[in-house]
Design a protein around this motif. Structure first.
Motif, PDB file in Angstrom:
ATOM      1  N   ILE A  56      -1.358   4.361  -2.583  1.00  0.00           N
ATOM      2  CA  ILE A  56      -1.087   5.654  -3.220  1.00  0.00           C
ATOM      3  C   ILE A  56      -2.353   6.502  -3.270  1.00  0.00           C
ATOM      4  O   ILE A  56      -2.344   7.684  -2.909  1.00  0.00           O
ATOM      5  N   LEU A  57      -3.448   5.889  -3.684  1.00  0.00           N
ATOM      6  CA  LEU A  57      -4.714   6.626  -3.782  1.00  0.00           C
ATOM      7  C   LEU A  57      -5.215   7.070  -2.414  1.00  0.00           C
ATOM      8  O   LEU A  57      -5.711   8.194  -2.258  1.00  0.00           O
ATOM      9  N   ALA A  58      -5.063   6.225  -1.405  1.00  0.00           N
ATOM     10  CA  ALA A  58      -5.495   6.586  -0.052  1.00  0.00           C
ATOM     11  C   ALA A  58      -4.651   7.731   0.501  1.00  0.00           C
ATOM     12  O   ALA A  58      -5.181   8.667   1.125  1.00  0.00           O
ATOM     13  N   ALA A  59      -3.340   7.672   0.269  1.00  0.00           N
ATOM     14  CA  ALA A  59      -2.458   8.744   0.741  1.00  0.00           C
ATOM     15  C   ALA A  59      -2.769  10.046   0.027  1.00  0.00           C
ATOM     16  O   ALA A  59      -2.703  11.131   0.622  1.00  0.00           O
ATOM     17  N   ARG A  60      -3.101   9.976  -1.223  1.00  0.00           N
ATOM     18  CA  ARG A  60      -3.445  11.172  -1.989  1.00  0.00           C
ATOM     19  C   ARG A  60      -4.694  11.839  -1.419  1.00  0.00           C
ATOM     20  O   ARG A  60      -4.748  13.053  -1.240  1.00  0.00           O
ATOM     21  N   VAL A  61      -5.699  11.020  -1.087  1.00  0.00           N
ATOM     22  CA  VAL A  61      -6.940  11.556  -0.527  1.00  0.00           C
ATOM     23  C   VAL A  61      -6.676  12.155   0.859  1.00  0.00           C
ATOM     24  O   VAL A  61      -7.164  13.242   1.181  1.00  0.00           O
ATOM     25  N   GLU A  62      -5.878  11.476   1.646  1.00  0.00           N
ATOM     26  CA  GLU A  62      -5.617  11.927   3.016  1.00  0.00           C
ATOM     27  C   GLU A  62      -4.748  13.183   3.065  1.00  0.00           C
ATOM     28  O   GLU A  62      -5.048  14.124   3.794  1.00  0.00           O
ATOM     29  N   ASP A  68       5.911  14.044  -5.813  1.00  0.00           N
ATOM     30  CA  ASP A  68       7.236  14.249  -5.227  1.00  0.00           C
ATOM     31  C   ASP A  68       7.216  14.088  -3.709  1.00  0.00           C
ATOM     32  O   ASP A  68       8.230  13.774  -3.099  1.00  0.00           O
ATOM     33  N   TRP A  69       6.084  14.313  -3.087  1.00  0.00           N
ATOM     34  CA  TRP A  69       5.966  14.123  -1.645  1.00  0.00           C
ATOM     35  C   TRP A  69       5.492  12.705  -1.325  1.00  0.00           C
ATOM     36  O   TRP A  69       6.007  12.066  -0.407  1.00  0.00           O
ATOM     37  N   LEU A  70       4.512  12.224  -2.075  1.00  0.00           N
ATOM     38  CA  LEU A  70       3.941  10.902  -1.791  1.00  0.00           C
ATOM     39  C   LEU A  70       4.925   9.762  -2.061  1.00  0.00           C
ATOM     40  O   LEU A  70       4.949   8.775  -1.318  1.00  0.00           O
ATOM     41  N   GLY A  71       5.718   9.883  -3.111  1.00  0.00           N
ATOM     42  CA  GLY A  71       6.659   8.821  -3.461  1.00  0.00           C
ATOM     43  C   GLY A  71       7.577   8.433  -2.319  1.00  0.00           C
ATOM     44  O   GLY A  71       7.588   7.275  -1.883  1.00  0.00           O
ATOM     45  N   PRO A  72       8.367   9.369  -1.786  1.00  0.00           N
ATOM     46  CA  PRO A  72       9.243   9.029  -0.668  1.00  0.00           C
ATOM     47  C   PRO A  72       8.491   8.575   0.582  1.00  0.00           C
ATOM     48  O   PRO A  72       8.961   7.717   1.329  1.00  0.00           O
ATOM     49  N   GLU A  73       7.330   9.142   0.818  1.00  0.00           N
ATOM     50  CA  GLU A  73       6.536   8.737   1.989  1.00  0.00           C
ATOM     51  C   GLU A  73       6.114   7.271   1.907  1.00  0.00           C
ATOM     52  O   GLU A  73       6.080   6.571   2.906  1.00  0.00           O
ATOM     53  N   LEU A  74       5.788   6.827   0.695  1.00  0.00           N
ATOM     54  CA  LEU A  74       5.308   5.454   0.511  1.00  0.00           C
ATOM     55  C   LEU A  74       6.415   4.495   0.096  1.00  0.00           C
ATOM     56  O   LEU A  74       6.184   3.287   0.008  1.00  0.00           O
ATOM     57  N   GLY A  75       7.574   5.023  -0.213  1.00  0.00           N
ATOM     58  CA  GLY A  75       8.686   4.169  -0.612  1.00  0.00           C
ATOM     59  C   GLY A  75       8.602   3.662  -2.040  1.00  0.00           C
ATOM     60  O   GLY A  75       9.105   2.588  -2.361  1.00  0.00           O
ATOM     61  N   VAL A  76       7.959   4.438  -2.906  1.00  0.00           N
ATOM     62  CA  VAL A  76       7.893   4.091  -4.329  1.00  0.00           C
ATOM     63  C   VAL A  76       8.390   5.287  -5.130  1.00  0.00           C
ATOM     64  O   VAL A  76       8.345   6.426  -4.653  1.00  0.00           O
ATOM     65  N   PRO A  77       8.869   5.072  -6.354  1.00  0.00           N
ATOM     66  CA  PRO A  77       9.328   6.193  -7.161  1.00  0.00           C
ATOM     67  C   PRO A  77       8.208   7.187  -7.457  1.00  0.00           C
ATOM     68  O   PRO A  77       7.040   6.811  -7.616  1.00  0.00           O
ATOM     69  N   ALA A  78       8.580   8.462  -7.541  1.00  0.00           N
ATOM     70  CA  ALA A  78       7.593   9.504  -7.819  1.00  0.00           C
ATOM     71  C   ALA A  78       6.911   9.256  -9.168  1.00  0.00           C
ATOM     72  O   ALA A  78       5.716   9.525  -9.329  1.00  0.00           O
TER      73      ALA A  78
END
Length: 85
Positions: A56-62, A68-78
């Protein structure tokens, strides 16, 4: 001072159950049993794993996107993403 536990509890404004708990602690451990204790759970079996938190932290930095965008991308609840961030 020879009071009944129920009377002492009423005088202190606490429940009888709480007063009995404190008396039992004092009987078992002495004054050390009267020290405040943490209410933190001893274990959290459903805690988010360190690997998911790191992802989650790596995706946030990238991507610099929100939960709302990161949750579905990573397959975890928002909400999980929000809590980690």
């Amino acid at each position: 001072q020879g009071w009944a536990v129920a009377h002492a509890a009423k005088a202190m404004g606490i429940s009888r159950q709480c007063a009995h708990r404190w008396v039992a602690r004092f009987d078992a451990e002495g004054e050390a049993g009267l020290v405040d204790r943490s209410s933190r759970p001893r274990s959290s079996p459903r805690r988010t794993s360190a690997a998911v938190e790191a992802a989650i932290l790596a995706a946030r930095v990238e991507h610099r996107r929100g939960q709302d965008w990161l949750g579905p991308e990573l397959g975890v609840p928002a909400r999980t993403v929000s809590r980690v961030l």
